[in-house]
Design a protein around this motif. Structure first.
Motif, PDB file in Angstrom:
ATOM      1  N   ASP A 179       3.500   4.124  -3.564  1.00 36.46           N
ATOM      2  CA  ASP A 179       3.757   5.056  -2.386  1.00 36.46           C
ATOM      3  C   ASP A 179       2.399   4.961  -1.380  1.00 36.46           C
ATOM      4  OD1 ASP A 179       1.958   6.400  -3.943  1.00 36.46           O
ATOM      5  OD2 ASP A 179       3.085   8.311  -3.586  1.00 36.46           O
ATOM      6  N   ASP A 180       1.526   4.159  -1.645  1.00 35.46           N
ATOM      7  CA  ASP A 180       0.145   4.082  -0.911  1.00 35.46           C
ATOM      8  C   ASP A 180      -0.441   2.599  -1.380  1.00 35.46           C
ATOM      9  OD1 ASP A 180      -2.028   4.543   0.195  1.00 35.46           O
ATOM     10  OD2 ASP A 180      -3.008   6.093  -1.278  1.00 35.46           O
TER      11      ASP A 180
ATOM     12  N   LYS B 268       2.306   5.513   2.450  1.00 36.28           N
ATOM     13  CA  LYS B 268       0.591   5.848   2.944  1.00 36.28           C
ATOM     14  C   LYS B 268      -0.125   4.571   3.133  1.00 36.28           C
ATOM     15  CE  LYS B 268      -0.336   9.001  -0.105  1.00 36.28           C
ATOM     16  NZ  LYS B 268       1.034   9.459  -0.919  1.00 36.28           N
TER      17      LYS B 268
ATOM     18  N   GLU C 121      -1.281   9.678   5.381  1.00 39.78           N
ATOM     19  CA  GLU C 121       0.239   9.650   5.679  1.00 39.78           C
ATOM     20  C   GLU C 121       0.531   9.160   6.922  1.00 39.78           C
ATOM     21  OE1 GLU C 121       2.777  10.646   3.709  1.00 39.78           O
ATOM     22  OE2 GLU C 121       1.701  12.034   2.310  1.00 39.78           O
TER      23      GLU C 121
ATOM     24  N   GLU D 141       2.016   9.645  10.001  1.00 36.79           N
ATOM     25  CA  GLU D 141       2.329  10.805  10.686  1.00 36.79           C
ATOM     26  C   GLU D 141       1.702  10.692  11.941  1.00 36.79           C
ATOM     27  OE1 GLU D 141       1.585  14.251   8.568  1.00 36.79           O
ATOM     28  OE2 GLU D 141       3.144  14.035   6.826  1.00 36.79           O
TER      29      GLU D 141
ATOM     30  N   ASN E 124      -2.075  11.784  12.438  1.00 36.45           N
ATOM     31  CA  ASN E 124      -2.915  11.145  11.836  1.00 36.45           C
ATOM     32  C   ASN E 124      -3.249   9.638  12.845  1.00 36.45           C
ATOM     33  OD1 ASN E 124      -3.303  12.810   9.763  1.00 36.45           O
ATOM     34  ND2 ASN E 124      -1.660  11.711   8.528  1.00 36.45           N
TER      35      ASN E 124
END
Length: 252
Positions: A81-82, A177, A182, A184, A187
Motif C-alpha cells: 500500500d506504499d 501512497k 496519501e 489526495e 497533499n
C-alpha cells in the motif's frame, strides 16, 4: 475530459446556440489536433512545448484551468500500500518484477502502462524517472485512455498502473501512497505528493468568439468554485507551488 464535458453541459444550457463536443484521445492527440486546426481546443496534461515543435507551440494560447493529481494504483489482491519513487522506478523500469521485492506476496508484477503521447504517462514518468528515458516495454498492451486502465485493472490480479485522482475507483483497484504520502488533493497543493500536472486548454491565437467564450467560462466562478473540485481536480488558485514546462517546481 470529464471536467470539460461537465462544464460544456452547463455552458450549452446557458448558451443554447453553441455546441461543444469532443473526445478523449490523450494529450498528444489533443495538441496535434489543435495545432493542425482540426479542433478548436486541445486539452492536455502537459505543456505544448513538450509535444510540439517550438514554432507550432508558439502559435497556441494556453489556458491553465485546473491541477490534477495522479498516482499509482494496484489490483485489489495486492497487499502493498506504499511505494517510494525509487521503487516505482524499478517496477516501471523493469528491474523490480516480483511483489515480494517491495514487501508484498511472491507474485510476478503485471505492469499496465499508458501509450506514448499520453500526458498522464508523461507526468508520471517525469516524477518517477526525472530526465532519464524509460525504455522498458511491459508484456501487457499499452492502454489508450484512463477508462481502459480502469477496466483492465479491475479484471487483472497482481497489476500496477497509474491514473489521475478523478478516475480513482476503489471498487476496481486500490490507490496507494507514495513515500508515505496519501494520494489526495490536499497533499498536491504544496508538492508533498509529487505526481501532478497542470491541466491546459490550448486554442489558436485567432480562435473564434464561441471558443474564446467557452474558455473564459472554464475560468469563471461557475466552473472554478464548483465543478473543478466536484470532478476531482484542484483549482489553480489553491496551489502554493507552480510547475514549469521543464517540470521544475517553485513557490508561487
Amino acid at each position: 475530459q470529464a471536467l470539460v464535458e461537465a462544464a460544456a453541459e452547463q455552458f450549452m444550457n446557458e448558451n443554447p446556440d453553441c455546441v461543444v463536443s469532443g473526445s478523449g484521445n490523450g494529450s498528444g492527440a489533443g495538441l496535434t489536433a489543435v495545432s493542425s486546426g482540426t479542433v478548436t481546443i486541445g486539452n492536455s496534461d502537459v505543456f505544448a512545448e513538450t509535444k510540439l515543435d517550438a514554432d507550432a507551440a508558439a502559435k497556441l494560447v494556453d489556458h491553465e484551468v485546473a491541477v490534477v493529481g495522479m498516482g499509482p494504483i494496484v489490483s485489489k489482491n495486492v497487499t502493498v500500500d506504499d511505494l517510494t519513487l525509487e521503487q516505482l522506478k524499478g517496477i516501471f523500469g523493469g528491474t523490480i518484477t516480483n511483489w515480494k521485492e517491495v514487501g508484498g506476496e511472491d507474485a510476478e508484477i503485471v505492469v499496465v502502462n499508458r501509450k506514448e503521447g499520453s500526458g498522464t504517462r508523461a507526468t508520471f514518468e517525469a516524477a518517477v524517472f526525472g530526465d532519464e528515458k524509460n525504455s522498458y516495454k511491459p508484456a501487457q498492451p499499452e492502454q489508450d485512455k484512463s477508462g481502459d486502465v480502469q477496466t483492465l485493472m479491475g479484471s487483472t490480479d497482481n497489476a500496477i498502473s497509474y491514473i489521475d485522482f478523478s478516475h480513482f475507483d476503489d471498487t476496481k483497484f486500490t490507490a496507494i501512497k507514495v513515500g508515505g504520502v496519501e494520494p489526495e488533493s490536499k497533499n498536491v497543493l504544496d508538492n508533498s505528493f509529487p505526481i501532478w500536472a497542470t491541466e491546459h486548454m490550448y486554442c489558436a491565437k485567432d480562435a473564434d468568439d464561441a471558443t474564446k467564450a467557452f474558455l473564459e467560462y472554464m475560468l469563471s466562478d461557475d466552473v472554478q468554485s464548483s465543478l473543478v473540485e466536484e470532478q476531482g481536480f484542484i483549482p489553480v488558485s489553491e496551489m502554493v507551488v507552480v510547475k514549469d514546462a521543464e517540470g521544475n517546481v517553485s513557490n508561487k
